[in-house]
Design an enzyme around this catalytic site. Structure first.
Site, PDB file in Angstrom:
ATOM      1  N   ASP A 205      45.900 -49.216 -11.944  1.00 54.00           N
ATOM      2  CA  ASP A 205      44.815 -48.294 -12.234  1.00 54.00           C
ATOM      3  C   ASP A 205      44.654 -47.262 -11.122  1.00 54.00           C
ATOM      4  O   ASP A 205      44.603 -47.625  -9.936  1.00 54.00           O
ATOM      5  CB  ASP A 205      43.508 -49.083 -12.399  1.00 54.00           C
ATOM      6  CG  ASP A 205      42.334 -48.193 -12.712  1.00 54.00           C
ATOM      7  OD1 ASP A 205      42.261 -47.699 -13.851  1.00 54.00           O
ATOM      8  OD2 ASP A 205      41.491 -47.980 -11.818  1.00 54.00           O
ATOM      9  N   GLU A 269      48.957 -45.620 -13.829  1.00 52.70           N
ATOM     10  CA  GLU A 269      48.006 -44.671 -14.398  1.00 52.70           C
ATOM     11  C   GLU A 269      47.846 -43.542 -13.382  1.00 52.70           C
ATOM     12  O   GLU A 269      47.370 -43.767 -12.269  1.00 52.70           O
ATOM     13  CB  GLU A 269      46.652 -45.327 -14.661  1.00 52.70           C
ATOM     14  CG  GLU A 269      45.687 -44.340 -15.329  1.00 52.70           C
ATOM     15  CD  GLU A 269      44.223 -44.637 -15.074  1.00 52.70           C
ATOM     16  OE1 GLU A 269      43.395 -44.198 -15.878  1.00 52.70           O
ATOM     17  OE2 GLU A 269      43.907 -45.275 -14.058  1.00 52.70           O
TER      18      GLU A 269
END
Length: 533
Positions: A205, A269
């Site tokens: 993330d 990401e």
């Protein structure tokens, strides 16, 4: 025909199904989905034909940002279950032939993490420099002009240390000092903990936020664009609060760990103004991450040939270049069928959209309920839980509208979710397109999606082949997928009016799939087809 995937890693060209645990299935009637609820529905997920499941965070957290503020990286939050529940989920998934990918949040923790409690307690303790701390300027203002993604300064004053701490997101999410080798070692040990429990890979993330410029250099102003600026973050070029070159070295450490465990998978990401360069940097060669999760489609206002051409053009089949991953929907972005089309065209659009996604070169991600054609739910302000939407109301579209409970049984008061009073309201228009209704209809979007995923597995050209654009105009796009002796022609009309077959493109071949009456003479609005040459 021989399966070209046989000598490739399992993840290359994979179809990955994203589950947002809070909203998938509730096993104990507390209004929140959980790990046992997921495990009980894994047979359904496996029936879709997907290769893997990506689980959004389920770790211990005060839930200021719904799990992306982790207070214990190595445990399950009680609202989701226990580590034993996670082990049971892994065992069932693997028995069904599903891989499990989990989120890892390495740029920040919760302010309730024990590391941060120790760090803020003293400037000389063991964890003193595990986070990004800095003295105030002489006038008491923050150390730099950096702004947080969710709005406002990226610095919060802490009287205990007599310093500011940095946070790229909420003030509840203090920034880890990724430059610190001890921090990196602990994060690597955390990854190993989950790999030892059977996890097959990680989605990292916001990995481009993992390190900052230690000199705390001010960011320059961003040039004006035609986009509305709804956050203070939008007024800067994010050159110094993120994207430090040393992130690459940390990524290489993560990859080396995954290689120890065999055929693991890592996907980054990476959002932001410099995402294309960073995605290529983070995935280049054989010693970094396997793939990057593109944002090209997630926030686009319209689906156009130009958008597709630009997106796939950034990832040519070039040696040493990383492998792309695509998604049209996720837990942070509005549902595509609400964003890209109108209610009267939704059914045709949803079928065309899934065919297009399956035809793209790279990995593809389906977000839970996308196979049903779920719409964005309009959440009233009083019911909002998304901190960004509350802070920037009404100029930021709530992420809550894409996170509503999965509809399993249309006629049930709880839609089969497991609780009649879920953490977010049900989408009332979701009842008619619930899983049970679509299972009973052989012509449904659910069955169409299953057929397309099966075709992607069966045809090497779709899963692994090259992609070449052969036509693009204001509404129609055509491209070829090729692998070995197999060539597939994929043609789509993204417009609202019927179009003729593109001039100069041969019409020979066997029809594999067609939506909304598309054929080699006429392409109705929002239609598509795939020909096997």
């Amino acid at each position: 025909m021989p399966d070209a995937a046989a000598d490739r890693p399992w993840w290359k060209g994979a179809t990955i199904y994203q589950i947002y645990p809070r909203s998938f299935a509730d096993s104990n009637d507390d209004g929140i989905g959980d790990l046992p609820g997921i495990t009980a529905h894994l047979d359904y997920v496996a029936s879709l034909g997907v290769d893997a499941v990506w689980l959004s965070p389920f770790f211990t957290s005060p839930m200021a940002d719904f799990g992306y503020d982790v207070s214990d990286y190595r445990d399950v939050d009680p609202i989701f279950g226990t580590l034993a529940d996670f082990d049971a989920l892994i065992a069932r998934a693997h028995a069904l032939g599903l891989k499990i990918i989990i989120d890892q949040v390495y740029s920040h923790t919760s302010e309730e993490h024990d590391w941060f409690r120790q760090s803020r307690a003293s400037r000389s303790g063991d964890k003193a420099d595990w986070y990004v701390w800095a003295d105030a300027k002489s006038d008491g203002t923050p150390p730099s002009n950096w702004q947080s993604v969710f709005g406002g300064p990226a610095w919060t004053w802490d009287a205990r240390r007599g310093q500011y701490y940095m946070h790229n997101f909420l003030k509840d999410q203090p920034q880890l000092n990724g430059h610190n080798p001890a921090v990196q070692d602990e994060l690597i040990a955390t990854a190993r903990f989950w790999l030892d429990r059977g996890v097959d890979g990680f989605r990292l993330d916001a990995i481009n936020f993992a390190m900052h410029d230690p000199a705390l250099t001010d960011n320059p102003p961003a040039p004006a664009t035609n986009r509305a600026r709804t956050r203070s973050f939008d007024f800067q070029q994010k050159l110094h609060n993120q994207s430090h070159p040393d992130i690459v070295g940390f990524i290489e450490r993560i990859r080396a760990l995954l290689d120890e465990y065999g055929a693991g998978f890592t996907v980054a990401e990476v959002g932001g103004d410099d995402s294309d360069r960073e995605m290529k940097l983070f995935t280049g060669g054989n010693g970094r991450l396997n793939s990057a999760y593109g944002f090209d489609f997630l926030y686009a206002d319209r689906l156009t040939p130009e958008l597709i051409v630009d997106a796939v053009g950034n990832w040519p089949d070039t040696p040493g270049l990383g492998w792309p991953s695509w998604a049209f929907e996720n837990h942070d972005a509005p549902r595509a069928v609400s964003r890209w089309t109108t209610s009267d065209q939704r059914e045709a659009f949803a079928r065309m959209k899934i065919l297009l996604l399956v035809a793209l070169r790279g990995n593809i991600f389906l977000y839970q309920g996308e196979e049903l054609g779920l719409t964005q739910v309009d959440i009233a302000f009083d019911d909002l839980l998304d901190p960004e939407a509350i802070a920037n109301w009404p100029l930021t579209l709530s992420r809550d509208g894409a996170r509503t409970p999965m509809p399993w049984i249309g006629a049930a008061p709880d839609l089969g979710f497991g609780s009649t009073e879920p953490w977010l309201p049900f989408g009332e228009d979701h009842r008619a397109i619930a899983v049970d209704a679509q299972e009973a209809d052989a012509t449904s979007l659910l069955h169409w999606t299953r057929a397309l995923i099966a075709a992607r597995k069966a045809h090497p050209a779709l899963r692994l082949g090259s992609l070449r654009i052969v036509h693009s105009d204001d509404a129609v796009i055509a491209f070829e997928r090729e692998s070995g002796d197999e060539t597939l022609l994929c043609v789509f009309n993204l417009g609202d009016d019927a179009r003729d077959w593109p001039t100069g493109i041969a019409t020979d071949g066997d029809m594999l799939f067609a939506t909304d009456g598309a054929d080699t003479t006429t392409l109705p609005p929002l239609s598509g087809l795939v020909l096997q040459r």
